[in-house]
Design an enzyme around this catalytic site. Sequence first.
Site, mmCIF file in Angstrom:
data_model
loop_
_atom_site.group_PDB
_atom_site.id
_atom_site.type_symbol
_atom_site.label_atom_id
_atom_site.label_comp_id
_atom_site.label_asym_id
_atom_site.label_seq_id
_atom_site.Cartn_x
_atom_site.Cartn_y
_atom_site.Cartn_z
ATOM 1 N N GLY A 10 0.835 -1.194 0.000
ATOM 2 C CA GLY A 10 0.000 0.000 0.000
ATOM 3 C C GLY A 10 0.864 1.235 0.000
ATOM 4 O O GLY A 10 0.899 1.987 0.974
ATOM 5 N N GLY A 12 0.827 4.274 -0.998
ATOM 6 C CA GLY A 12 0.227 5.563 -1.282
ATOM 7 C C GLY A 12 0.968 6.627 -0.501
ATOM 8 O O GLY A 12 2.191 6.563 -0.349
ATOM 9 N N ALA A 13 0.251 7.596 0.027
ATOM 10 C CA ALA A 13 0.904 8.680 0.763
ATOM 11 C C ALA A 13 1.594 8.162 2.022
ATOM 12 O O ALA A 13 2.788 8.384 2.237
ATOM 13 C CB ALA A 13 -0.121 9.755 1.121
ATOM 14 N N GLY A 15 2.207 4.928 3.121
ATOM 15 C CA GLY A 15 3.186 3.875 2.892
ATOM 16 C C GLY A 15 4.456 4.379 2.243
ATOM 17 O O GLY A 15 5.567 3.995 2.632
ATOM 18 N N ASN A 105 -6.016 3.044 9.548
ATOM 19 C CA ASN A 105 -6.988 3.640 10.450
ATOM 20 C C ASN A 105 -8.109 2.654 10.752
ATOM 21 O O ASN A 105 -8.327 1.686 10.014
ATOM 22 C CB ASN A 105 -7.597 4.904 9.833
ATOM 23 C CG ASN A 105 -6.702 6.113 9.999
ATOM 24 O OD1 ASN A 105 -6.020 6.264 11.008
ATOM 25 N ND2 ASN A 105 -6.699 6.981 8.997
ATOM 26 N N LYS A 184 -7.287 7.372 18.526
ATOM 27 C CA LYS A 184 -7.129 7.846 17.152
ATOM 28 C C LYS A 184 -8.478 7.897 16.447
ATOM 29 O O LYS A 184 -8.773 8.840 15.706
ATOM 30 C CB LYS A 184 -6.157 6.941 16.394
ATOM 31 C CG LYS A 184 -6.014 7.277 14.899
ATOM 32 C CD LYS A 184 -5.398 8.648 14.679
ATOM 33 C CE LYS A 184 -5.341 9.042 13.196
ATOM 34 N NZ LYS A 184 -4.457 8.192 12.386
ATOM 35 N N ASN A 188 -10.253 10.996 14.709
ATOM 36 C CA ASN A 188 -10.562 10.983 13.284
ATOM 37 C C ASN A 188 -11.999 11.382 12.978
ATOM 38 O O ASN A 188 -12.266 12.025 11.962
ATOM 39 C CB ASN A 188 -10.322 9.581 12.702
ATOM 40 C CG ASN A 188 -8.945 9.415 12.111
ATOM 41 O OD1 ASN A 188 -8.233 10.381 11.879
ATOM 42 N ND2 ASN A 188 -8.561 8.173 11.878
ATOM 43 N N ASN A 192 -12.388 14.077 10.160
ATOM 44 C CA ASN A 192 -12.852 13.645 8.845
ATOM 45 C C ASN A 192 -14.151 14.343 8.462
ATOM 46 O O ASN A 192 -14.384 14.635 7.286
ATOM 47 C CB ASN A 192 -13.039 12.131 8.820
ATOM 48 C CG ASN A 192 -11.725 11.382 8.908
ATOM 49 O OD1 ASN A 192 -10.660 11.971 8.778
ATOM 50 N ND2 ASN A 192 -11.792 10.089 9.159
#
Length: 219
Positions: A10, A12-13, A15, A105, A184, A188, A192
């Site tokens: 994974g 992405g940002a 990882g 998450n 967390k 979130n 979010n």
Amino acid sequence: MKIGSIAIVGAGAVGSYYGCRIAQAGHEVRFLLRSDYEVVREKGFVLESSAGDFQVAEPAVFRDSTELGPVDLVIVAWKATANAHAEEVIAPLLHEETRILTLQNGLGNVELLEGLFGWGRVLGGICFVCINRLAAGHISHTGGGLVTIGEPAETGVLQEVASLFGDSVEMTVVDDLALAQWRKLVWNIPFNGLCVTEGELIPRSCCPDPARKVKYWRL
């Protein structure tokens, strides 16, 4: 157990950022990529970071986990919505002593991975970071970066895993992983919500002007 090789599942940002920080610290990191594979293979990773810009010019990148092969630590950083593919993707990366660290998450990811790969293999991590993928191999890190890790079973590897991330990443080891995960999640939920109401990936609630601050408190 000595951790000598790490796989990022994974990339992405999250990882890509943490994988590149581990590589920057001198460790062997292998990235499992799909759509970004060609670009990253040719140009590497570029990271614009509030903790200092850097590049990983020639990362070890793979399209398939069978080609990547077994490693000592698998870091799972994809969205939890991809967990249906976990057994197929992660199984070829494991040897008898491989540990798995999930940086996802939400709740239930550790338990899902334990159910697939066994008790005592899985560590949980929680990231507090402002980060975006701007383009293939191009990551923007604008603040934060703390990673909190823990495990359901005491295996003695937490401190070694924490040390892999290097001096640029703040690490915390906790005894109560479930409590850290709930904290967390509670953080979130409102954050979010602000992203949705403001139509922004990272709302300016991080440093709000007075008018926005009043609005956010009302929300």
